[in-house]
Design a protein around this motif. Structure first.
Motif, PDB file in Angstrom:
ATOM      1  N   TYR A  30      46.213  25.551  48.277  1.00 46.06           N
ATOM      2  CA  TYR A  30      45.016  24.948  47.714  1.00 46.06           C
ATOM      3  C   TYR A  30      44.468  25.828  46.585  1.00 46.06           C
ATOM      4  N   ALA A  31      44.384  27.129  46.837  1.00 46.67           N
ATOM      5  CA  ALA A  31      43.873  28.052  45.818  1.00 46.67           C
ATOM      6  C   ALA A  31      44.754  28.024  44.573  1.00 46.67           C
ATOM      7  N   ALA A  32      46.065  27.995  44.746  1.00 48.20           N
ATOM      8  CA  ALA A  32      46.970  27.945  43.600  1.00 48.20           C
ATOM      9  C   ALA A  32      46.792  26.644  42.823  1.00 48.20           C
ATOM     10  N   HIS A  33      46.561  25.552  43.539  1.00 50.24           N
ATOM     11  CA  HIS A  33      46.348  24.259  42.880  1.00 50.24           C
ATOM     12  C   HIS A  33      45.058  24.292  42.054  1.00 50.24           C
ATOM     13  N   VAL A  34      43.973  24.791  42.650  1.00 48.63           N
ATOM     14  CA  VAL A  34      42.701  24.879  41.926  1.00 48.63           C
ATOM     15  C   VAL A  34      42.824  25.845  40.748  1.00 48.63           C
ATOM     16  N   MET A  35      43.492  26.977  40.974  1.00 46.34           N
ATOM     17  CA  MET A  35      43.699  27.944  39.903  1.00 46.34           C
ATOM     18  C   MET A  35      44.449  27.296  38.741  1.00 46.34           C
TER      19      MET A  35
END
Length: 145
Positions: free
Chosen positions: A76-81
């Motif tokens: 999720y963090a990689a997607h938002v990043m």
């Protein structure tokens, strides 16, 4: 664990080893853990920096403590990043702050790990050892130095 305040010193930098600073310190070897589960590859549409960050977690020592839910948070963090990095309008301050909070919860920086009382020990290189200085000492004794 507190997430604010100064970053605690590494255990070898502390003066008083006998002082009780709270919960025990967790020490783990640096480098990828042996038993990382099969994880999905980064999305092909992610920004390269986001994909690199996600892949770097697999090689990090703290990954030994990750549960499947942690890996889901990392995706999720990689997607938002990736969305932040690919945005034409530039980064949104609140979104970046929220992303930093998520990354902090995954203990991705040394400061985050120290606050959680976790230290990663770097592997010692297995390369050739340096020559001893004893020949120089004996030369100094002969030369009168």
């Amino acid at each position: 664990m507190g997430t604010r305040g100064p970053i605690p010193k590494r255990s070898e930098e502390r003066r008083r080893a006998n002082k009780d600073d709270g919960p025990a310190l967790i020490q783990a070897p640096s480098g990828g853990p042996v038993d990382v589960p099969d994880l999905p590859e980064p999305d092909a549409l992610w920004h390269p920096i986001a994909a690199d960050w996600y892949l770097s977690l697999r090689e990090s020592g703290q990954a030994a403590f990750y549960e499947p839910s942690d890996w889901a948070v990392a995706r999720y963090a990689a997607h938002v990043m990736s969305q932040v990095l690919l945005s034409e309008r530039g980064p949104n301050g609140q979104l970046v702050a929220a992303l930093n909070s998520v990354m902090s919860s995954l203990l991705t920086t040394e400061g985050d790990r120290r606050r959680a009382r976790m230290e990663l020990e770097r592997k010692k290189p297995d390369g050739p050892t340096l020559a001893s200085v004893s020949p120089l000492d004996s030369y100094r004794d002969i030369a009168g130095g």
